[in-house]
Design a protein around this motif. Structure first.
Motif, PDB file in Angstrom:
ATOM      1  N   THR A  15       0.813  -1.229   0.000  1.00  0.00           N
ATOM      2  CA  THR A  15       0.000   0.000   0.000  1.00  0.00           C
ATOM      3  C   THR A  15       0.842   1.272   0.000  1.00  0.00           C
ATOM      4  O   THR A  15       0.310   2.363   0.164  1.00  0.00           O
ATOM      5  N   GLN A  16       2.137   1.145  -0.225  1.00  0.00           N
ATOM      6  CA  GLN A  16       2.992   2.340  -0.242  1.00  0.00           C
ATOM      7  C   GLN A  16       2.494   3.421  -1.209  1.00  0.00           C
ATOM      8  O   GLN A  16       2.482   4.595  -0.849  1.00  0.00           O
ATOM      9  N   PRO A  17       2.070   3.083  -2.435  1.00  0.00           N
ATOM     10  CA  PRO A  17       1.569   4.150  -3.324  1.00  0.00           C
ATOM     11  C   PRO A  17       0.391   4.924  -2.720  1.00  0.00           C
ATOM     12  O   PRO A  17       0.286   6.135  -2.879  1.00  0.00           O
ATOM     13  N   GLN A  18      -0.501   4.225  -2.031  1.00  0.00           N
ATOM     14  CA  GLN A  18      -1.629   4.910  -1.391  1.00  0.00           C
ATOM     15  C   GLN A  18      -1.146   5.797  -0.248  1.00  0.00           C
ATOM     16  O   GLN A  18      -1.680   6.884  -0.020  1.00  0.00           O
ATOM     17  N   PHE A  19      -0.120   5.339   0.470  1.00  0.00           N
ATOM     18  CA  PHE A  19       0.425   6.156   1.562  1.00  0.00           C
ATOM     19  C   PHE A  19       1.096   7.416   1.008  1.00  0.00           C
ATOM     20  O   PHE A  19       1.032   8.477   1.619  1.00  0.00           O
ATOM     21  N   ILE A  20       1.729   7.301  -0.148  1.00  0.00           N
ATOM     22  CA  ILE A  20       2.329   8.490  -0.762  1.00  0.00           C
ATOM     23  C   ILE A  20       1.226   9.473  -1.148  1.00  0.00           C
ATOM     24  O   ILE A  20       1.379  10.684  -0.989  1.00  0.00           O
ATOM     25  N   ASN A  21       0.094   8.940  -1.618  1.00  0.00           N
ATOM     26  CA  ASN A  21      -1.037   9.835  -1.893  1.00  0.00           C
ATOM     27  C   ASN A  21      -1.556  10.465  -0.605  1.00  0.00           C
ATOM     28  O   ASN A  21      -1.993  11.623  -0.606  1.00  0.00           O
ATOM     29  N   LEU A  22      -1.498   9.742   0.505  1.00  0.00           N
ATOM     30  CA  LEU A  22      -1.882  10.335   1.792  1.00  0.00           C
ATOM     31  C   LEU A  22      -0.919  11.454   2.177  1.00  0.00           C
ATOM     32  O   LEU A  22      -1.332  12.466   2.745  1.00  0.00           O
ATOM     33  N   ILE A  23       0.368  11.282   1.851  1.00  0.00           N
ATOM     34  CA  ILE A  23       1.329  12.364   2.088  1.00  0.00           C
ATOM     35  C   ILE A  23       0.937  13.578   1.250  1.00  0.00           C
ATOM     36  O   ILE A  23       0.960  14.707   1.739  1.00  0.00           O
ATOM     37  N   ARG A  24       0.575  13.345  -0.003  1.00  0.00           N
ATOM     38  CA  ARG A  24       0.144  14.452  -0.872  1.00  0.00           C
ATOM     39  C   ARG A  24      -1.047  15.187  -0.253  1.00  0.00           C
ATOM     40  O   ARG A  24      -1.079  16.416  -0.209  1.00  0.00           O
ATOM     41  N   ILE A  25      -2.014  14.425   0.223  1.00  0.00           N
ATOM     42  CA  ILE A  25      -3.214  15.030   0.817  1.00  0.00           C
ATOM     43  C   ILE A  25      -2.854  15.772   2.096  1.00  0.00           C
ATOM     44  O   ILE A  25      -3.316  16.897   2.324  1.00  0.00           O
ATOM     45  N   ALA A  26      -1.995  15.182   2.932  1.00  0.00           N
ATOM     46  CA  ALA A  26      -1.593  15.824   4.189  1.00  0.00           C
ATOM     47  C   ALA A  26      -0.860  17.137   3.926  1.00  0.00           C
ATOM     48  O   ALA A  26      -1.142  18.166   4.554  1.00  0.00           O
ATOM     49  N   VAL A  27       0.067  17.120   2.968  1.00  0.00           N
ATOM     50  CA  VAL A  27       0.797  18.346   2.623  1.00  0.00           C
ATOM     51  C   VAL A  27      -0.173  19.390   2.069  1.00  0.00           C
ATOM     52  O   VAL A  27      -0.089  20.574   2.409  1.00  0.00           O
ATOM     53  N   ALA A  28      -1.106  18.952   1.241  1.00  0.00           N
ATOM     54  CA  ALA A  28      -2.091  19.882   0.684  1.00  0.00           C
ATOM     55  C   ALA A  28      -2.931  20.516   1.783  1.00  0.00           C
ATOM     56  O   ALA A  28      -3.163  21.738   1.769  1.00  0.00           O
ATOM     57  N   ARG A 167      10.472  26.221  16.941  1.00  0.00           N
ATOM     58  CA  ARG A 167       9.854  24.891  16.825  1.00  0.00           C
ATOM     59  C   ARG A 167       8.946  24.832  15.601  1.00  0.00           C
ATOM     60  O   ARG A 167       8.868  23.811  14.914  1.00  0.00           O
ATOM     61  N   LEU A 168       8.280  25.942  15.310  1.00  0.00           N
ATOM     62  CA  LEU A 168       7.433  26.014  14.125  1.00  0.00           C
ATOM     63  C   LEU A 168       8.264  25.847  12.852  1.00  0.00           C
ATOM     64  O   LEU A 168       7.891  25.112  11.941  1.00  0.00           O
ATOM     65  N   VAL A 169       9.407  26.509  12.808  1.00  0.00           N
ATOM     66  CA  VAL A 169      10.276  26.444  11.635  1.00  0.00           C
ATOM     67  C   VAL A 169      10.873  25.050  11.473  1.00  0.00           C
ATOM     68  O   VAL A 169      10.929  24.502  10.369  1.00  0.00           O
ATOM     69  N   LEU A 170      11.332  24.455  12.565  1.00  0.00           N
ATOM     70  CA  LEU A 170      11.999  23.154  12.497  1.00  0.00           C
ATOM     71  C   LEU A 170      11.105  22.076  11.894  1.00  0.00           C
ATOM     72  O   LEU A 170      11.583  21.154  11.233  1.00  0.00           O
ATOM     73  N   LYS A 171       9.802  22.218  12.058  1.00  0.00           N
ATOM     74  CA  LYS A 171       8.871  21.228  11.509  1.00  0.00           C
ATOM     75  C   LYS A 171       8.963  21.155   9.989  1.00  0.00           C
ATOM     76  O   LYS A 171       8.530  20.168   9.391  1.00  0.00           O
ATOM     77  N   ASP A 172       9.538  22.164   9.357  1.00  0.00           N
ATOM     78  CA  ASP A 172       9.641  22.141   7.897  1.00  0.00           C
ATOM     79  C   ASP A 172      10.631  21.094   7.398  1.00  0.00           C
ATOM     80  O   ASP A 172      10.675  20.814   6.200  1.00  0.00           O
ATOM     81  N   VAL A 173      11.414  20.503   8.292  1.00  0.00           N
ATOM     82  CA  VAL A 173      12.244  19.366   7.892  1.00  0.00           C
ATOM     83  C   VAL A 173      11.332  18.268   7.339  1.00  0.00           C
ATOM     84  O   VAL A 173      11.647  17.633   6.324  1.00  0.00           O
ATOM     85  N   ILE A 174      10.193  18.060   7.988  1.00  0.00           N
ATOM     86  CA  ILE A 174       9.236  17.038   7.539  1.00  0.00           C
ATOM     87  C   ILE A 174       8.663  17.423   6.177  1.00  0.00           C
ATOM     88  O   ILE A 174       8.565  16.579   5.276  1.00  0.00           O
ATOM     89  N   MET A 175       8.298  18.685   6.003  1.00  0.00           N
ATOM     90  CA  MET A 175       7.744  19.139   4.719  1.00  0.00           C
ATOM     91  C   MET A 175       8.785  18.995   3.606  1.00  0.00           C
ATOM     92  O   MET A 175       8.453  18.617   2.481  1.00  0.00           O
ATOM     93  N   MET A 176      10.049  19.291   3.923  1.00  0.00           N
ATOM     94  CA  MET A 176      11.111  19.187   2.933  1.00  0.00           C
ATOM     95  C   MET A 176      11.232  17.741   2.436  1.00  0.00           C
ATOM     96  O   MET A 176      11.269  17.486   1.228  1.00  0.00           O
ATOM     97  N   VAL A 177      11.255  16.794   3.356  1.00  0.00           N
ATOM     98  CA  VAL A 177      11.376  15.389   2.985  1.00  0.00           C
ATOM     99  C   VAL A 177      10.108  14.915   2.265  1.00  0.00           C
ATOM    100  O   VAL A 177      10.182  14.171   1.283  1.00  0.00           O
ATOM    101  N   ALA A 178       8.941  15.371   2.720  1.00  0.00           N
ATOM    102  CA  ALA A 178       7.698  15.010   2.040  1.00  0.00           C
ATOM    103  C   ALA A 178       7.723  15.503   0.595  1.00  0.00           C
ATOM    104  O   ALA A 178       7.297  14.786  -0.323  1.00  0.00           O
TER     105      ALA A 178
END
Length: 196
Positions: A15-28, A167-178
């Protein structure tokens, strides 16, 4: 038990492809929500220290750092004198334009579920935007806990003690990898379609 564990691992692997789509939705969701909030004064006021201190972005404002410190609205309040200063600074105009850009990038992630080229662009733009945001850890004094001194001095200030802004800025590490994961998946889908 081993069979259940293997079935669970197989399910997750398949289900990795579906999880990547969940990442897309979460980032959106994050980008569209935060981008929309940029139209409100309190959010526009909140990004001023980051933009004003950034060598990459400070030219968007009309006033120099650190003058903004004198005109900071407490979150949830609007002081007329401070609002006038922010209007002259271009704070609200820039924030609305930035919000529209962020909403557009967030929308690219949703469209990327169906259109790989748009998803690739959204992923790369998210990566670049996150790099700019993470640069605030270097350029913005407010990202670390200040030494307040006074009657109750603390030894917990400066690097590595992040303030709420840090702390707000540091969270962008996750967005960068996403963004990279999304760009990678979109690239893979583009290559597969070219091979057909």
């Amino acid at each position: 038990m081993k069979r259940i564990l293997l079935a669970g691992l197989q399910f997750l692997a398949n289900t990795q492809p579906q999880f990547i789509n969940l990442i897309r939705i979460a980032v959106a969701i994050v980008m569209i929500w935060i981008g929309g909030l940029k139209a409100f004064h309190y959010e526009a006021d909140g990004i001023v220290p980051f933009v004003a201190n950034s060598p990459l972005m400070s030219f968007f404002y009309n006033k120099d750092a650190p003058e903004y410190k004198e005109y900071k609205n407490p979150e949830g309040q609007e002081v007329a004198q401070n609002i006038a200063w922010h209007e002259q600074n271009g704070t609200y105009t820039f924030s609305i334009l930035l919000g529209l850009v962020i909403i557009a990038i967030g929308s690219m992630h949703l469209l990327g579920i169906y259109y790989s080229n748009i998803g690739l662009l959204g992923g790369l733009l998210t990566f670049i935007m996150s790099l700019v945001t993470l640069s605030f850890l270097i350029t913005t004094p407010e990202v670390f806990v200040p030494n307040l001194g006074g009657d109750f001095p603390t030894k917990y200030y400066g690097f590595p003690f992040l303030s709420a802004a840090g702390r707000l800025v540091l969270k962008d590490v996750i967005m960068m990898v996403a963004g990279l994961i999304i760009a990678s998946d979109s690239s893979k889908r583009i290559l597969i379609s070219l091979e057909k």
